[in-house]
Design a protein around this motif. Structure first.
Motif, mmCIF file in Angstrom:
data_model
loop_
_atom_site.group_PDB
_atom_site.id
_atom_site.type_symbol
_atom_site.label_atom_id
_atom_site.label_comp_id
_atom_site.label_asym_id
_atom_site.label_seq_id
_atom_site.Cartn_x
_atom_site.Cartn_y
_atom_site.Cartn_z
ATOM 1 N N MET A 1 35.746 38.454 37.396
ATOM 2 C CA MET A 1 36.401 39.598 37.566
ATOM 3 C C MET A 1 37.004 38.790 39.180
ATOM 4 S SD MET A 1 33.097 41.475 40.312
ATOM 5 C CE MET A 1 32.301 42.090 39.150
ATOM 6 N N ALA A 2 37.332 39.249 40.245
ATOM 7 C CA ALA A 2 38.245 38.401 41.299
ATOM 8 C C ALA A 2 37.130 37.923 41.943
ATOM 9 C CB ALA A 2 39.334 39.321 41.822
ATOM 10 N N GLN A 3 37.726 37.585 42.748
ATOM 11 C CA GLN A 3 36.208 37.694 44.223
ATOM 12 C C GLN A 3 36.490 38.417 44.849
ATOM 13 O OE1 GLN A 3 38.145 34.604 46.190
ATOM 14 N NE2 GLN A 3 39.546 35.978 47.761
ATOM 15 N N GLY A 4 35.166 38.600 45.785
ATOM 16 C CA GLY A 4 35.320 39.949 46.277
ATOM 17 C C GLY A 4 36.283 40.085 47.690
ATOM 18 N N ILE A 5 35.974 41.069 48.516
ATOM 19 C CA ILE A 5 36.531 41.677 49.423
ATOM 20 C C ILE A 5 36.126 41.831 50.680
ATOM 21 C CG2 ILE A 5 36.966 44.168 49.244
ATOM 22 C CD1 ILE A 5 40.038 43.598 50.820
ATOM 23 N N GLY A 44 39.582 44.361 39.666
ATOM 24 C CA GLY A 44 38.039 43.370 39.573
ATOM 25 C C GLY A 44 37.943 42.731 41.138
ATOM 26 N N THR A 45 38.390 43.537 41.858
ATOM 27 C CA THR A 45 37.941 42.937 43.247
ATOM 28 C C THR A 45 36.559 43.402 43.257
ATOM 29 O OG1 THR A 45 40.603 42.534 44.144
ATOM 30 C CG2 THR A 45 39.078 43.246 45.964
ATOM 31 N N ARG A 46 35.658 43.087 44.113
ATOM 32 C CA ARG A 46 34.547 43.145 44.123
ATOM 33 C C ARG A 46 34.702 43.818 45.962
ATOM 34 N NH1 ARG A 46 31.938 39.531 42.923
ATOM 35 N NH2 ARG A 46 31.667 38.403 45.322
ATOM 36 N N THR A 85 30.175 47.041 42.274
ATOM 37 C CA THR A 85 30.964 47.745 42.441
ATOM 38 C C THR A 85 32.138 47.058 42.293
ATOM 39 O OG1 THR A 85 30.046 49.817 43.166
ATOM 40 C CG2 THR A 85 32.466 50.009 42.295
ATOM 41 N N TRP A 86 32.961 47.216 41.358
ATOM 42 C CA TRP A 86 35.231 46.490 41.767
ATOM 43 C C TRP A 86 35.934 47.755 40.890
ATOM 44 C CZ3 TRP A 86 31.327 44.919 38.479
ATOM 45 C CH2 TRP A 86 31.188 45.361 36.769
ATOM 46 N N VAL A 87 37.102 46.766 41.677
ATOM 47 C CA VAL A 87 38.398 47.964 41.446
ATOM 48 C C VAL A 87 39.217 47.663 39.953
ATOM 49 C CG1 VAL A 87 38.919 48.714 43.673
ATOM 50 C CG2 VAL A 87 39.903 46.360 42.944
ATOM 51 N N ARG A 88 39.871 48.767 39.602
ATOM 52 C CA ARG A 88 40.518 48.503 37.990
ATOM 53 C C ARG A 88 40.902 49.505 37.994
ATOM 54 N NH1 ARG A 88 39.448 51.563 33.642
ATOM 55 N NH2 ARG A 88 37.871 52.820 33.331
#
Length: 488
Positions: A1-5, A44-46, A85-88
């Motif tokens: 998973m990528a890092q969050g924003i 994958g950004t949270r 929750t993360w985007v995809r």
């Protein structure tokens, strides 16, 4: 998973979701979907916690929870208890995740997000000639990161013909104009260095600056704040190493700088110790009939290292011909060739041979391209004026697109709804920082005229879908290149 924003950062990208154009939860979900589709939120950004984002946006937690739920239901997000929750990207969305580039579209869908013309008919003939020319190359090893001598000479000759004496030693061959920008930024600016960018600007240039670890400083430029004034002032205030500019039919505004403005720009930047990185991707797309084109910015430089110029063949010929170049002083050019060599031991020989053929025929190819684009530009302008009279735009003297002021309409909302009407759009904020230019939309005129007419009809249906049938755009906003940007 990528890092969050962070919640603050995401709120800045989404803008005001309480603007009254619809339910806040839907506006938030639309904004996140658009950000994910155009690469600003890589898959994958949270996403931030519901409570934190609600506070940053000034909405209820229920609003954020409903938006997150809708994103999950529509395939744009995933969630796991304890992980957030993360985007995809939904399956079959096409393209490369996190990259601003055209991807495959379903049959019948019209892509108005990217300004990418089809190849001219003559390119097939030139490719066959290149195959014949390449027979001798097959006897060699095929490597050569410095570029074929014939191509470097042809690029140098083109600069010389346009008023900038250039030798092959000043030329770096690259895999397209964007590759050229990346190599130049990496050479001219280190991690943490400031790079001035016009606001709005070419989206991928912002991505390249970020990838280099440099800091993009957006500077609003327009009629009341011309680039030759505001960019040198910002350079003095920020000690920027580089200023990325498009003097020829700027993307997306279409603005053209005259010779006096170019001279003032590069000379004032040089006095601040800032290199002008000039993108000439659109330089050959002058649609004015019989008008003399301004000299390249490099022609006005006092020193050979004051200006670095990048360009390529993607717009004047075809995006699939991945040949670009850099023109620079001998020292910087040699260092940038070494950068290319470290990344790839050889540039595609066949494409370089095709590029040589293209440059030998550039006058005829340009004339054909310009005639077609001029007609398409005028058709698009007429269709928009008739069908969406509340939208405002200037008919540009060149380039590939109109930069439209939508008044009270939201380009983010239109972009989210567009797929339901067979359209792909790019929201105005993709061309800037934060959520600036939500009331702007770039509309390319690269498609054939009947397709453009159909695209405008679909735009009108999208507007009715989002804002209600018969709802006018309302009064237009400020000039797109003055008040909407970040003034340093």
């Amino acid at each position: 998973m990528a890092q969050g924003i962070s919640a603050v950062r995401l709120a800045g990208l989404c803008g005001d979701v309480r603007d009254g154009r619809g339910p806040a939860y839907r506006a938030l979900a639309d904004a996140v979907r658009v950000l994910t589709a155009d690469g600003r939120l890589p898959s994958g950004t949270r996403l931030p916690a519901e409570r934190a984002l609600a506070e940053a946006l000034g909405v209820s937690r229920v609003t954020v929870a409903r938006a997150y739920r809708d994103l999950r239901d529509e395939g744009w997000a995933d969630a796991r208890h304890g992980a957030g929750t993360w985007v995809r990207l939904p399956g079959g969305s096409g393209g490369v995740d996190g990259v601003w580039a055209p991807g495959p579209v379903d049959g019948g869908v019209i892509d108005l997000a990217h300004a990418a013309p089809a190849a001219p008919a003559e390119l097939a003939v030139l490719a066959r000639r290149a195959l014949d020319r390449g027979t001798a190359e097959l006897a060699g090893h095929g490597y050569g990161p410095e570029g074929l001598p014939a191509l470097r000479a042809a690029i140098a000759d083109r600069f010389t013909a346009r008023g900038v004496p250039t030798g092959p030693e000043n030329v770096v061959v690259t895999g397209g104009a964007l590759h050229a920008i990346g190599i130049a930024v990496a050479e001219l600016a280190g991690a943490g260095d400031r790079v001035l960018v016009e606001h709005p600007t070419y989206p991928s240039a912002l991505d390249v600056v970020a990838d280099a670890g440099a800091v993009a400083v957006p500077v609003s430029a327009g009629d009341d704040a011309p680039p030759q004034t505001v960019l040198p002032r910002a350079a003095r205030q920020t000690a920027a190493r580089v200023a990325y500019v498009m003097a020829d039919f700027q993307n997306p505004t279409g603005r053209l700088l005259d010779d006096d403005a170019r001279a003032r720009l590069v000379q004032r930047l040089a006095r601040q110790g800032t290199v002008a990185l000039v993108d000439e991707t659109f330089a050959e797309l002058d649609l004015r009939a019989g008008a003399a084109s301004p000299a390249p910015c490099a022609a006005h430089a006092a020193g050979e290292d004051d200006v670095v110029t990048v360009g390529g063949l993607s717009k004047i010929v075809w995006g699939g011909l991945r040949i670009g170049w850099i023109r620079a002083g001998r020292g910087p050019a040699a260092r940038m060739r070494r950068r290319v060599a470290r990344a790839q031991l050889g540039l595609p020989v066949l494409e370089q041979l095709v590029a040589v053929e293209v440059l030998e025929r550039i006058g005829a190819l340009r004339a054909e391209r310009v005639a077609v684009l001029r007609s398409r530009r005028d058709r698009l302008a007429a269709e928009l004026a008739r069908t969406l009279p509340g939208w405002r735009f200037r008919v540009p003297d060149g380039g590939l697109a109109l930069w439209c002021d939508l008044g009270s309409h939201s380009s983010t909302a239109l972009t989210a709804a567009a797929p339901r009407h067979g359209l792909v759009l790019a929201p105005g904020p993709r061309f800037g920082a934060g959520h600036a230019f939500t009331d702007r939309l770039r509309v390319p005129f690269t498609h054939p005229e009947p397709v453009l007419a159909e695209a405008v009809r679909r735009l009108a249906r999208t507007v009715d879908d989002v804002h209600g049938p018969g709802v006018p755009a309302g009064p237009g906003g400020a000039d797109p290149a003055t008040r909407a940007g970040v003034v340093v």
